[in-house]
Design a protein around this motif. Structure first.
Motif, PDB file in Angstrom:
ATOM      1  N   ILE A 123       0.863  -1.178   0.000  1.00  0.00           N
ATOM      2  CA  ILE A 123       0.000   0.000   0.000  1.00  0.00           C
ATOM      3  C   ILE A 123       0.898   1.226   0.000  1.00  0.00           C
ATOM      4  N   ALA A 124       0.804   2.031  -1.046  1.00  0.00           N
ATOM      5  CA  ALA A 124       1.753   3.129  -1.247  1.00  0.00           C
ATOM      6  C   ALA A 124       1.731   4.135  -0.099  1.00  0.00           C
ATOM      7  N   ASP A 125       0.574   4.541   0.311  1.00  0.00           N
ATOM      8  CA  ASP A 125       0.454   5.539   1.376  1.00  0.00           C
ATOM      9  C   ASP A 125       0.604   4.869   2.730  1.00  0.00           C
ATOM     10  N   ASP A 223       1.110  16.001   5.062  1.00  0.00           N
ATOM     11  CA  ASP A 223       2.306  15.186   4.955  1.00  0.00           C
ATOM     12  C   ASP A 223       2.015  13.730   5.338  1.00  0.00           C
ATOM     13  N   GLU A 224       2.453  12.812   4.512  1.00  0.00           N
ATOM     14  CA  GLU A 224       2.180  11.393   4.725  1.00  0.00           C
ATOM     15  C   GLU A 224       2.754  10.890   6.038  1.00  0.00           C
ATOM     16  N   ARG A 225       3.978  11.302   6.382  1.00  0.00           N
ATOM     17  CA  ARG A 225       4.616  10.803   7.608  1.00  0.00           C
ATOM     18  C   ARG A 225       3.877  11.286   8.849  1.00  0.00           C
ATOM     19  N   GLN A 298      -1.077  10.436  -1.857  1.00  0.00           N
ATOM     20  CA  GLN A 298      -2.484  10.559  -1.486  1.00  0.00           C
ATOM     21  C   GLN A 298      -2.984   9.242  -0.918  1.00  0.00           C
ATOM     22  N   PRO A 299      -3.799   9.282   0.131  1.00  0.00           N
ATOM     23  CA  PRO A 299      -4.365   8.054   0.693  1.00  0.00           C
ATOM     24  C   PRO A 299      -5.194   7.314  -0.346  1.00  0.00           C
ATOM     25  N   VAL A 300      -5.133   6.018  -0.305  1.00  0.00           N
ATOM     26  CA  VAL A 300      -5.907   5.201  -1.231  1.00  0.00           C
ATOM     27  C   VAL A 300      -7.339   5.112  -0.738  1.00  0.00           C
TER      28      VAL A 300
END
Length: 301
Positions: A123-125, A223-225, A298-300
Motif C-alpha cells: 500500500i503506497a500511502d 504530509d504522509e509521515r 495521497q491516501p488510497v
C-alpha cells in the motif's frame, strides 16, 4: 442484513414481546446493523489487496455466508420466542447455539486471513497502510473478546445448566440497562469492550479520513509521515480503550459508574493520546535525500 434491519424495526413496532429484559427484536436489529458495517468495511478493504486477491474474495464470501447463517438462527429463535445465545434448555436450542459458535469461529478465521493478506499487500500511502492493518488487528482482538461471554458464571455448570454464559458480570442478564445499547447499568457488561474493539475496523480508517479532510485547512496534516504517526497513536490509544473496558467489566463495574481506578486509567490513556499526538505533529516531515520536500502520497480509497 440491511433488509433484516428493516424487518427488525418493524418487529419492534408490532411485536411487544420481551426476552431477558429487552424487546425481543432488539438483538437481530443490533446484529444486522453491525454486520452491515462489518461487511461493507471488509469489502472496502479488499481493494487494498495486491496479492492473493482470489483468496481474499473467498475469505470475504465466507464472512458473508457465516454471518448470514448466524442471523438466520438468531431471527429464528426470536420468532420462536427463545434465547439464541448461551441457551441449552433443549437439545435443539443447544444445537443451534453450537452451530452459531462454529460460524463465529469460522468468520473470525476468515477475517484473520484477510488481515494477513492486508499485511502482505503493498500500500503506497503509509498512513492508509497503517489504518487498514491496525483496524483489522484491533477488530479481530475485539471480536475475540466475545469468547469471555461464553464462560460459565458462578452457579452455572457446563453440560448441566440450561444457560451457560452471560453478557453481564456480577448481576443477572436482563437487569436495568442503558437505552438503545442494552448495556447493564448495575454491573459489568462484556458486550462493551467487544463492541468497541470490533468496530476499530471502521473507526481507525475513519480517523485517517478525518485527518485527510482536516489537511485542507491544516497544511501539516497533508504530509504522509505526519498522518502515519498520528494513525499509529490512534491505534495505540484505541487498543488501550477496550483493554480498560474489559478490566472494568470483569470487576463487575458498570460503564456509567466508574471508580477511581478506572478514572485514573482513563486519564492516563487521555494523557498518552495528547502527548503522542503532540510528538507526532512535531516530528520531522517527509523529504528526499537532498533535503527538499517530496511529493505527498495521497491516501488510497
Amino acid at each position: 442484513m440491511a433488509v433484516l434491519a428493516v424487518v427488525s424495526v418493524a418487529g419492534l413496532i408490532v411485536d411487544d414481546r420481551v426476552l431477558v429484559g429487552a424487546p425481543i427484536w432488539a438483538k437481530p436489529l443490533k446484529f444486522s446493523v453491525s454486520f452491515v458495517a462489518y461487511c461493507l468495511t471488509l469489502a472496502w478493504m479488499l481493494q487494498f489487496l495486491t496479492r492473493r486477491r482470489k483468496l481474499g474474495w473467498w475469505a470475504g464470501t465466507v464472512v458473508a455466508v457465516t454471518g448470514a447463517i448466524e442471523m438466520v438462527i438468531i431471527t429464528g429463535q426470536v420468532i420462536r420466542g427463545r434465547r439464541s445465545h448461551f441457551n441449552h434448555q433443549t437439545p435443539f436450542d443447544s444445537a443451534l447455539y453450537n452451530v452459531m459458535a462454529v460460524t463465529v469461529a469460522v468468520l473470525w478465521l476468515a477475517t484473520l486471513i484477510l488481515a494477513a493478506l492486508l499485511f502482505r499487500s503493498t500500500i503506497a500511502d503509509r498512513a492508509s497502510a497503517r489504518a487498514v492493518r491496525i483496524g483489522a488487528v484491533l477488530g479481530l482482538a475485539g471480536a475475540g473478546l466475545g469468547f469471555l461471554m461464553t464462560q460459565p458464571t458462578p452457579g452455572q455448570v457446563r453440560g448441566a445448566s440450561d444457560i451457560v454464559g452471560a453478557h453481564s458480570v456480577g448481576v443477572p442478564d436482563g437487569g436495568p440497562s442503558m437505552p438503545l445499547t442494552g448495556w447493564s447499568t448495575t454491573g459489568g457488561d462484556l458486550r462493551i469492550p467487544h463492541f468497541v474493539g470490533m468496530h476499530a475496523l471502521q473507526l481507525i480508517p475513519l480517523a485517517l479520513m478525518g485527518l485527510v479532510a482536516l489537511g485542507a485547512r491544516v497544511p501539516r496534516l497533508r504530509d504522509e509521515r505526519i498522518r502515519a504517526r498520528l494513525v499509529a497513536v490512534a491505534g495505540a490509544v484505541y487498543a488501550a480503550v477496550p483493554a480498560l473496558l474489559t478490566w472494568q467489566a470483569l470487576r463487575g463495574q458498570p460503564l456509567v459508574h466508574p471508580d477511581g481506578a478506572t478514572l485514573a486509567a482513563a486519564a492516563l490513556i487521555a494523557a498518552g493520546a495528547t502527548l503522542g499526538s503532540i510528538a507526532a505533529l512535531r516530528g520531522p516531515v517527509g523529504g528526499n535525500r537532498a533535503g527538499t520536500p517530496e511529493r505527498t502520497k495521497q491516501p488510497v480509497g
